[in-house]
Design a protein around this motif. Sequence first.
Motif, PDB file in Angstrom:
ATOM      1  N   PRO A 141     -63.782  -1.148 -79.708  1.00 15.97           N
ATOM      2  CA  PRO A 141     -65.392  -0.909 -80.142  1.00 15.97           C
ATOM      3  C   PRO A 141     -66.533   0.194 -78.778  1.00 15.97           C
ATOM      4  CG  PRO A 141     -64.436  -2.888 -81.294  1.00 15.97           C
ATOM      5  CD  PRO A 141     -63.587  -2.038 -80.288  1.00 15.97           C
ATOM      6  N   GLN A 142     -66.297  -0.283 -77.824  1.00 18.18           N
ATOM      7  CA  GLN A 142     -66.985   0.568 -76.893  1.00 18.18           C
ATOM      8  C   GLN A 142     -66.226   1.547 -76.711  1.00 18.18           C
ATOM      9  OE1 GLN A 142     -65.823  -3.651 -74.093  1.00 18.18           O
ATOM     10  NE2 GLN A 142     -64.870  -1.495 -72.431  1.00 18.18           N
ATOM     11  N   ARG A 143     -64.852   1.999 -76.726  1.00 19.21           N
ATOM     12  CA  ARG A 143     -63.900   3.195 -76.513  1.00 19.21           C
ATOM     13  C   ARG A 143     -63.660   3.948 -78.116  1.00 19.21           C
ATOM     14  NH1 ARG A 143     -64.913   5.338 -71.321  1.00 19.21           N
ATOM     15  NH2 ARG A 143     -65.297   3.643 -69.728  1.00 19.21           N
ATOM     16  N   LYS A 144     -64.825   4.443 -78.870  1.00 20.10           N
ATOM     17  CA  LYS A 144     -64.285   4.828 -79.835  1.00 20.10           C
ATOM     18  C   LYS A 144     -64.129   6.298 -79.860  1.00 20.10           C
ATOM     19  CE  LYS A 144     -67.415   2.001 -82.946  1.00 20.10           C
ATOM     20  NZ  LYS A 144     -68.691   1.985 -83.758  1.00 20.10           N
ATOM     21  N   GLU A 145     -64.287   7.225 -78.535  1.00 21.06           N
ATOM     22  CA  GLU A 145     -63.831   8.101 -78.283  1.00 21.06           C
ATOM     23  C   GLU A 145     -62.739   8.081 -77.815  1.00 21.06           C
ATOM     24  OE1 GLU A 145     -64.618   7.052 -74.211  1.00 21.06           O
ATOM     25  OE2 GLU A 145     -65.102   6.577 -76.129  1.00 21.06           O
ATOM     26  N   ILE A 146     -61.149   7.502 -77.919  1.00 21.87           N
ATOM     27  CA  ILE A 146     -60.520   7.360 -77.333  1.00 21.87           C
ATOM     28  C   ILE A 146     -59.493   7.671 -79.071  1.00 21.87           C
ATOM     29  CG2 ILE A 146     -58.629   6.291 -76.290  1.00 21.87           C
ATOM     30  CD1 ILE A 146     -59.958   4.774 -74.925  1.00 21.87           C
ATOM     31  N   ALA A 147     -58.798   8.853 -78.876  1.00 18.02           N
ATOM     32  CA  ALA A 147     -57.964   9.109 -79.967  1.00 18.02           C
ATOM     33  C   ALA A 147     -56.169   8.427 -79.489  1.00 18.02           C
ATOM     34  CB  ALA A 147     -57.406  10.292 -79.766  1.00 18.02           C
ATOM     35  N   ARG A 148     -55.937   8.728 -78.235  1.00 18.01           N
ATOM     36  CA  ARG A 148     -54.653   7.747 -77.289  1.00 18.01           C
ATOM     37  C   ARG A 148     -54.767   7.337 -76.515  1.00 18.01           C
ATOM     38  NH1 ARG A 148     -49.080  11.461 -77.918  1.00 18.01           N
ATOM     39  NH2 ARG A 148     -48.638   9.433 -76.966  1.00 18.01           N
ATOM     40  N   TRP A 149     -54.637   6.281 -76.164  1.00 19.85           N
ATOM     41  CA  TRP A 149     -54.634   5.760 -74.308  1.00 19.85           C
ATOM     42  C   TRP A 149     -53.464   6.136 -73.433  1.00 19.85           C
ATOM     43  CZ3 TRP A 149     -58.238   1.669 -74.218  1.00 19.85           C
ATOM     44  CH2 TRP A 149     -58.172   1.583 -74.944  1.00 19.85           C
ATOM     45  N   SER A 150     -52.009   7.246 -73.610  1.00 11.78           N
ATOM     46  CA  SER A 150     -51.907   7.385 -73.457  1.00 11.78           C
ATOM     47  C   SER A 150     -52.724   8.553 -72.979  1.00 11.78           C
ATOM     48  CB  SER A 150     -50.436   7.752 -73.699  1.00 11.78           C
ATOM     49  OG  SER A 150     -50.371   9.084 -74.816  1.00 11.78           O
ATOM     50  N   VAL A 151     -53.061   8.833 -73.246  1.00 14.26           N
ATOM     51  CA  VAL A 151     -54.178  10.494 -72.830  1.00 14.26           C
ATOM     52  C   VAL A 151     -55.329   9.679 -72.426  1.00 14.26           C
ATOM     53  CG1 VAL A 151     -55.947  12.363 -73.209  1.00 14.26           C
ATOM     54  CG2 VAL A 151     -53.677  12.348 -74.536  1.00 14.26           C
ATOM     55  N   PHE A 152     -56.171   8.834 -72.186  1.00 12.74           N
ATOM     56  CA  PHE A 152     -56.827   8.270 -71.984  1.00 12.74           C
ATOM     57  C   PHE A 152     -56.423   8.086 -70.040  1.00 12.74           C
ATOM     58  CE2 PHE A 152     -59.242   4.767 -70.553  1.00 12.74           C
ATOM     59  CZ  PHE A 152     -60.377   4.840 -70.472  1.00 12.74           C
ATOM     60  N   PHE A 153     -55.659   6.885 -70.174  1.00 14.44           N
ATOM     61  CA  PHE A 153     -54.983   6.432 -68.596  1.00 14.44           C
ATOM     62  C   PHE A 153     -54.308   7.988 -67.712  1.00 14.44           C
ATOM     63  CE2 PHE A 153     -54.640   2.429 -71.249  1.00 14.44           C
ATOM     64  CZ  PHE A 153     -55.883   2.023 -70.408  1.00 14.44           C
ATOM     65  N   ALA A 154     -53.623   8.947 -68.503  1.00 12.83           N
ATOM     66  CA  ALA A 154     -54.161   9.889 -67.072  1.00 12.83           C
ATOM     67  C   ALA A 154     -54.949  10.776 -67.355  1.00 12.83           C
ATOM     68  CB  ALA A 154     -52.498  10.935 -68.619  1.00 12.83           C
ATOM     69  N   GLN A 155     -55.797  11.067 -68.127  1.00 12.30           N
ATOM     70  CA  GLN A 155     -56.754  12.043 -67.319  1.00 12.30           C
ATOM     71  C   GLN A 155     -57.672  10.779 -66.580  1.00 12.30           C
ATOM     72  OE1 GLN A 155     -57.996  13.445 -71.763  1.00 12.30           O
ATOM     73  NE2 GLN A 155     -57.733  15.492 -70.792  1.00 12.30           N
ATOM     74  N   ASN A 156     -58.127   9.459 -67.285  1.00 12.19           N
ATOM     75  CA  ASN A 156     -59.003   8.968 -65.935  1.00 12.19           C
ATOM     76  C   ASN A 156     -58.709   8.515 -65.098  1.00 12.19           C
ATOM     77  OD1 ASN A 156     -61.735   9.636 -68.137  1.00 12.19           O
ATOM     78  ND2 ASN A 156     -59.822   9.180 -69.307  1.00 12.19           N
ATOM     79  N   ALA A 157     -57.288   7.906 -65.242  1.00 10.89           N
ATOM     80  CA  ALA A 157     -56.812   6.784 -64.137  1.00 10.89           C
ATOM     81  C   ALA A 157     -55.628   7.696 -63.359  1.00 10.89           C
ATOM     82  CB  ALA A 157     -56.537   5.854 -64.679  1.00 10.89           C
ATOM     83  N   GLY A 158     -54.750   8.576 -64.183  1.00 12.09           N
ATOM     84  CA  GLY A 158     -53.290   8.979 -63.279  1.00 12.09           C
ATOM     85  C   GLY A 158     -52.635   8.391 -63.550  1.00 12.09           C
ATOM     86  N   VAL A 159     -52.644   7.442 -64.582  1.00  8.73           N
ATOM     87  CA  VAL A 159     -51.598   6.190 -64.828  1.00  8.73           C
ATOM     88  C   VAL A 159     -50.682   7.008 -66.180  1.00  8.73           C
ATOM     89  CG1 VAL A 159     -50.088   3.891 -65.504  1.00  8.73           C
ATOM     90  CG2 VAL A 159     -52.523   4.999 -63.355  1.00  8.73           C
ATOM     91  N   LEU A 160     -49.270   7.213 -65.875  1.00  8.43           N
ATOM     92  CA  LEU A 160     -48.527   7.736 -66.981  1.00  8.43           C
ATOM     93  C   LEU A 160     -48.374   6.388 -68.210  1.00  8.43           C
ATOM     94  CD1 LEU A 160     -47.228  10.876 -65.955  1.00  8.43           C
ATOM     95  CD2 LEU A 160     -48.807  10.502 -67.279  1.00  8.43           C
TER      96      LEU A 160
END
Length: 402
Positions: free
Chosen positions: A344-363
Amino acid sequence: MIYDFDEIIDRAGTNSLTYDGWKAYLFPNDPDLNIPYADHELIRLWVADMAFSSPPPVLDAIRARLDQKILGYSKIYDSHYGEVLQRWFAANYDWNINTEELVSAPGIVTALYRLVPLLAKADEQVLITTPSYGPFKKAGDQSGREVLCSSLLKNGGRYEMDFADIKQQIMNPANRIRIFILCHPYNPTGRVWTVDELTELGKLCLANDVWIISDEVHSDLLRAGQKHVPIAALFPDSDRIITCSAASKSFNLAGNMLSHVFIKHTAMRTQWKRLYNDYHSPLSIVATQAAYEHGAEWLKQLNQYIDNNLNFLKELITEHLPKAHFSIPEATYLAWIDLSDYVPQRKEIARWSVFFAQNAGVLIEDEAVFVSNAAGHIRINVACPRNILHEALVRMAKALNH
């Protein structure tokens, strides 16, 4: 000997799927995806191989084989190989295997791709449970066999088979289910199926002429106090259960490309041998034998380290990601984490894998690769040095919370 699981090993330039092949595998439809981290800054917790050294006894055996200087065509001719397997399976699973039933393949996924068209006609179906290891569905898709799904039920943090649904699907006259693919222990949830569960499943499938292909590659990666029981050991008179096993996960030999397939059904085994040869790399043969013959102490220490990593991960999640839901798995080194309450607080997230790769550098891998019944979940490989796991979770929490 005390083995060092805190060692940081550089995998750059080794043609590693984990290190070099992540983008094409995780994001095949988005090759230009912008990841604002250099390769050496990325933390890779996705594919299921370990960041640890393969067992020193295995590496020693490979070196000794190299000293013999010729790497020619090789099959498993020496009966000692089968004797080593028999001792391992008897000691660890109380299963007395018959090596006459044994064929081999470059990997269990390859074995699945071969078995499905052997066992099921083009108009017959495969049944799997979900969330599922993706290649189970692909094994049906690539051979043109329809794949049906039965969703696992979640009881608290524990996943259970929905036997009523499995029975309904098998008994449905509109279906022609010929194969049930069992993952035991289960990937991605980490369940170790009980004897009662395996017995109920086996009776249901065998009574309705449904083959069981049991992928038991995670059978050695158990939490303290857990016991693996092969489903074939519970039905010794049945020739409709095919067991797939390998040293690949247990001993970090994924690139070894040698798995064991036990086919009791004589005609089906004959058909396999007609279609496929059993040649292997001579290094794969000695590595697998050395793992089962000399790797028990390494595996014991590995499982202790993974137990501690999972407990450490649980503490990190409780502290840094309090809305996440995570139960320590009964087996595997894979953590199945539910982030649904963050959506609910991250409605812009389409895929968690993309989110963490781009925002945390974690695959990591997310719901998209586990067929269905996986919404909001991610899978993390914890078979890595503890300080790497700590850094990954801190980065992920910072990205998600801020």
